[in-house]
Design a protein around this motif. Structure first.
Motif, PDB file in Angstrom:
ATOM      1  N   CYS A 263      29.557  40.929  49.541  1.00  0.00           N
ATOM      2  CA  CYS A 263      28.401  40.845  48.716  1.00  0.00           C
ATOM      3  C   CYS A 263      28.591  40.177  47.388  1.00  0.00           C
ATOM      4  N   VAL A 264      27.344  39.945  46.818  1.00  0.00           N
ATOM      5  CA  VAL A 264      27.324  39.562  45.399  1.00  0.00           C
ATOM      6  C   VAL A 264      26.767  40.617  44.694  1.00  0.00           C
ATOM      7  N   VAL A 265      27.196  40.934  43.268  1.00  0.00           N
ATOM      8  CA  VAL A 265      26.425  41.913  42.509  1.00  0.00           C
ATOM      9  C   VAL A 265      25.883  41.183  41.299  1.00  0.00           C
ATOM     10  N   VAL A 266      24.711  41.355  41.115  1.00  0.00           N
ATOM     11  CA  VAL A 266      23.905  40.638  39.971  1.00  0.00           C
ATOM     12  C   VAL A 266      23.820  41.635  38.689  1.00  0.00           C
ATOM     13  N   THR A 267      24.162  41.262  37.576  1.00  0.00           N
ATOM     14  CA  THR A 267      23.974  41.920  36.256  1.00  0.00           C
ATOM     15  C   THR A 267      23.504  40.907  35.251  1.00  0.00           C
ATOM     16  N   ASN A 268      23.466  41.092  33.805  1.00  0.00           N
ATOM     17  CA  ASN A 268      23.370  40.180  32.946  1.00  0.00           C
ATOM     18  C   ASN A 268      24.471  39.474  32.891  1.00  0.00           C
ATOM     19  N   ASN A 269      24.571  38.153  32.067  1.00  0.00           N
ATOM     20  CA  ASN A 269      25.834  37.518  31.824  1.00  0.00           C
ATOM     21  C   ASN A 269      26.864  38.253  31.002  1.00  0.00           C
ATOM     22  N   PHE A 270      26.353  38.894  29.777  1.00  0.00           N
ATOM     23  CA  PHE A 270      27.142  39.567  28.898  1.00  0.00           C
ATOM     24  C   PHE A 270      27.887  40.787  29.744  1.00  0.00           C
ATOM     25  N   HIS A 271      27.545  41.117  30.904  1.00  0.00           N
ATOM     26  CA  HIS A 271      28.035  42.209  31.484  1.00  0.00           C
ATOM     27  C   HIS A 271      28.882  42.150  32.472  1.00  0.00           C
ATOM     28  N   ALA A 272      28.875  40.876  32.883  1.00  0.00           N
ATOM     29  CA  ALA A 272      29.202  40.353  34.515  1.00  0.00           C
ATOM     30  C   ALA A 272      30.839  40.578  34.545  1.00  0.00           C
ATOM     31  N   PHE A 273      31.682  40.233  33.555  1.00  0.00           N
ATOM     32  CA  PHE A 273      32.956  40.519  33.639  1.00  0.00           C
ATOM     33  C   PHE A 273      33.303  41.970  33.626  1.00  0.00           C
ATOM     34  N   ARG A 274      32.947  42.772  32.857  1.00  0.00           N
ATOM     35  CA  ARG A 274      33.224  44.198  33.015  1.00  0.00           C
ATOM     36  C   ARG A 274      32.783  44.849  34.200  1.00  0.00           C
ATOM     37  N   ALA A 275      31.549  44.340  34.692  1.00  0.00           N
ATOM     38  CA  ALA A 275      31.067  45.016  35.883  1.00  0.00           C
ATOM     39  C   ALA A 275      31.840  44.833  37.043  1.00  0.00           C
ATOM     40  N   ALA A 276      32.588  43.340  36.909  1.00  0.00           N
ATOM     41  CA  ALA A 276      33.319  42.960  37.912  1.00  0.00           C
ATOM     42  C   ALA A 276      34.825  43.789  38.032  1.00  0.00           C
ATOM     43  N   MET A 277      35.073  44.245  36.875  1.00  0.00           N
ATOM     44  CA  MET A 277      36.297  45.013  36.542  1.00  0.00           C
ATOM     45  C   MET A 277      35.905  46.524  37.618  1.00  0.00           C
ATOM     46  N   ALA A 279      33.604  46.758  39.679  1.00  0.00           N
ATOM     47  CA  ALA A 279      33.464  46.649  40.964  1.00  0.00           C
ATOM     48  C   ALA A 279      34.762  46.892  41.820  1.00  0.00           C
ATOM     49  N   ARG A 280      35.672  46.064  41.229  1.00  0.00           N
ATOM     50  CA  ARG A 280      37.318  46.099  41.638  1.00  0.00           C
ATOM     51  C   ARG A 280      37.652  47.569  41.909  1.00  0.00           C
ATOM     52  N   LYS A 281      37.511  48.348  40.888  1.00  0.00           N
ATOM     53  CA  LYS A 281      37.882  49.703  40.661  1.00  0.00           C
ATOM     54  C   LYS A 281      37.276  50.460  41.867  1.00  0.00           C
ATOM     55  N   ALA A 282      36.211  50.169  42.117  1.00  0.00           N
ATOM     56  CA  ALA A 282      35.410  50.812  43.020  1.00  0.00           C
ATOM     57  C   ALA A 282      35.532  50.420  44.386  1.00  0.00           C
ATOM     58  N   GLY A 283      36.400  49.291  44.618  1.00  0.00           N
ATOM     59  CA  GLY A 283      36.566  48.888  45.921  1.00  0.00           C
ATOM     60  C   GLY A 283      35.644  48.072  46.598  1.00  0.00           C
ATOM     61  N   VAL A 284      34.727  47.534  45.792  1.00  0.00           N
ATOM     62  CA  VAL A 284      33.558  46.709  46.248  1.00  0.00           C
ATOM     63  C   VAL A 284      33.939  45.216  46.427  1.00  0.00           C
ATOM     64  N   ASN A 285      33.523  44.827  47.739  1.00  0.00           N
ATOM     65  CA  ASN A 285      34.050  43.417  48.097  1.00  0.00           C
ATOM     66  C   ASN A 285      33.391  42.433  48.083  1.00  0.00           C
ATOM     67  N   GLY A 286      33.216  41.862  46.627  1.00  0.00           N
ATOM     68  CA  GLY A 286      32.526  40.734  46.247  1.00  0.00           C
ATOM     69  C   GLY A 286      32.579  40.473  44.850  1.00  0.00           C
ATOM     70  N   GLN A 287      32.031  39.356  44.315  1.00  0.00           N
ATOM     71  CA  GLN A 287      31.922  38.958  42.982  1.00  0.00           C
ATOM     72  C   GLN A 287      30.825  39.490  42.228  1.00  0.00           C
ATOM     73  N   VAL A 288      30.738  39.260  40.956  1.00  0.00           N
ATOM     74  CA  VAL A 288      29.703  39.637  40.045  1.00  0.00           C
ATOM     75  C   VAL A 288      29.344  38.204  39.643  1.00  0.00           C
ATOM     76  N   VAL A 289      27.993  37.983  39.338  1.00  0.00           N
ATOM     77  CA  VAL A 289      27.180  36.928  38.643  1.00  0.00           C
ATOM     78  C   VAL A 289      26.344  37.632  37.771  1.00  0.00           C
ATOM     79  N   GLY A 290      25.951  36.620  36.625  1.00  0.00           N
ATOM     80  CA  GLY A 290      25.279  37.179  35.367  1.00  0.00           C
ATOM     81  C   GLY A 290      24.053  36.276  35.506  1.00  0.00           C
ATOM     82  N   ALA A 291      23.072  37.256  34.989  1.00  0.00           N
ATOM     83  CA  ALA A 291      21.619  36.492  34.943  1.00  0.00           C
ATOM     84  C   ALA A 291      21.464  36.081  33.205  1.00  0.00           C
TER      85      ALA A 291
END
Length: 336
Positions: A263-277, A279-291
Motif C-alpha cells: 500500500c501507499v499511505v497518504v497524509t500531509n507532507n509535514f506529517h509523512a515521516f512520523r506517520a511512516a514511523m 506505519a512501521r510500528k503497526a506493521g503496515v506494509n507500505g510507504q507514506v507520501v505527503g500532500a
C-alpha cells in the motif's frame, strides 16, 4: 583521508539501516551524524590550506551557524505572528513563535551571564546550551531526513491507497488540508491506472468525532466519488480516532482483501515521516507520501511533529538530557 573514515562508517550504517526499513528514526540520527562528522572532517582538512584561506573558511564555519540561528529565530517569530493572525492562539499555533523567542532568549542569556562572573550561572548557562544543542541536533536530523523521505516516489504496483482523515468543517465537509490528501491519493490512483495495473482501492480512514455529523472516512469517500472515482474502487474505514488506529484498522481491511498487500499511505507532507514511523510500528506494509500544505502552516506543524517524535522516544531523550545536566552540574561543582 583517515579523517573521513568515521563519516564513511556512519554513511554505511545509514545505507544498511535504510535498506532494511526507510521508516526508522534511527535513520534520521545516522543521517545527522554523517553530515556532522563529514563537516568536521572537512574542517580538519583546512589546515592544509594557506593561512589566509584557512582563517576565512574557519571564520565562515563559525559565523554561518550564528547568523543562521538568528535568521531562523526571526523567521519563526514572523511565522508565529502569521499563525496567530490566521489560526488563532492555541499551544499548537504558538509553537513557532515560542521557539523563535526561546532561541533569542538563549542567545541573550549567553551574552549576559558572563557579565556576572559567577561560576554557577556560567555552569547553568553552559548546561542549558548543551541540552539545547542536543535537541537542536535531533530536530535538524528529523528535518533533513523527513525532507529526504518525502522525496521518495511510489514505485511498482500497489493494492491500496490509504488516505488519513484530519477533521471535517461544519461537521460534514472536507476542508482544504484534507482535500489535498485526497487529491494526492487520486493522483496515485490515476498513475497506477496509467501503468496498466489493476485499479488500487482508495481506502479512506477516519472515524466520527464528537463534533462531526458523519465519519471522516464517509465524507472523504463522498468527495472522491464526486470527483469521478468509481464507488467500487473505494473502501471506508470509519472506526479510527487516532493515527495509530488509522494504521491498525486499515491494515485489518487490507489484509482481509489481499493477504500479501502493498500500500501507499497518504497524509500531509509535514506529517509523512512520523506517520511512516507509526506505519512501521503497526506493521503496515507500505510507504507514506505527503500532500502539499500551506507554506505558513509548515513551520509550526513541523515543530509539532518533532515534539511528538521526541516524546515518543522520551526514555532515551530524557535520559540523555538528564546525563547532560548531570555533567554540567558536576563541571560547575568542580570549577567552584
Amino acid at each position: 583521508m583517515a579523517a573521513f573514515a568515521l563519516p564513511a562508517l556512519f554513511f554505511l550504517a545509514l545505507c544498511v539501516s535504510a535498506f532494511k526499513d526507510r521508516r526508522r528514526f534511527s535513520n534520521a540520527v545516522l543521517f545527522g551524524l554523517t553530515l556532522l562528522t563529514f563537516s568536521a572532517a572537512l574542517l580538519y582538512q583546512v589546515t592544509a590550506l594557506p593561512g589566509w584561506a584557512a582563517l576565512t573558511i574557519i571564520g565562515l564555519a563559525f559565523a554561518a551557524p550564528t547568523l543562521g540561528t538568528m535568521a531562523i529565530a526571526a523567521f519563526l517569530i514572523a511565522n508565529g505572528m502569521t499563525m496567530v493572525r490566521k489560526e488563532g492562539t492555541s499551544p499548537a499555533t504558538l509553537l513557532s513563535l515560542l521557539a523563535g523567542l526561546g532561541i533569542f532568549g538563549l542567545i541573550a542569556l549567553l551574552i549576559v551571564v558572563p557579565m556576572f562572573h559567577s561560576p554557577v550561572l556560567n555552569g547553568m548557562a553552559a548546561t542549558l546550551t548543551l541540552v539545547a544543542a542536543y535537541v537542536s541536533f535531533l530536530f535538524l536530523c528529523f528535518l533533513g531526513y523527513a525532507f529526504l523521505y518525502g522525496r521518495i516516489r511510489v514505485r511498482g504496483d500497489v493494492d491500496h491507497v490509504v488516505m488519513l482523515g484530519s477533521g471535517l468543517v461544519g461537521g460534514d465537509r472536507v476542508p482544504p488540508l484534507l482535500a489535498s490528501r485526497l487529491r494526492k491519493g487520486q493522483e496515485i490512483y490515476v498513475a497506477q491506472l496509467a501503468r496498466g495495473s489493476r485499479p488500487p482501492v482508495l481506502l479512506t480512514s477516519g472515524g466520527k468525532g464528537s463534533d462531526e455529523q458523519v465519519a471522516e472516512a464517509r465524507a472523504m469517500a463522498d468527495w472522491l466519488i464526486a470527483e469521478g472515482v468509481p464507488q467500487e474502487h473505494i473502501a471506508v474505514e470509519d472506526r479510527s480516532r487516532t493515527t495509530e488506529e488509522n494504521m491498525l484498522f486499515s491494515k485489518e481491511i487490507m489484509r482481509s482483501a489481499v493477504p500479501g498487500y502493498r500500500c501507499v499511505v497518504v497524509t500531509n507532507n509535514f506529517h509523512a515521516f512520523r506517520a511512516a514511523m507509526m506505519a512501521r510500528k503497526a506493521g503496515v506494509n507500505g510507504q507514506v507520501v505527503g500532500a502539499p500544505t500551506a507554506r505558513y502552516f509548515l513551520p509550526s506543524a513541523t515543530l509539532r511533529e518533532f515534539v511528538a517524535v521526541f516524546w515518543e522516544h522520551r526514555a532515551v531523550n530524557l535520559s540523555i538530557c538528564g546525563a547532560l545536566v548531570a555533567v554540567g552540574a558536576l563541571a560547575t561543582l568542580t570549577v567552584r
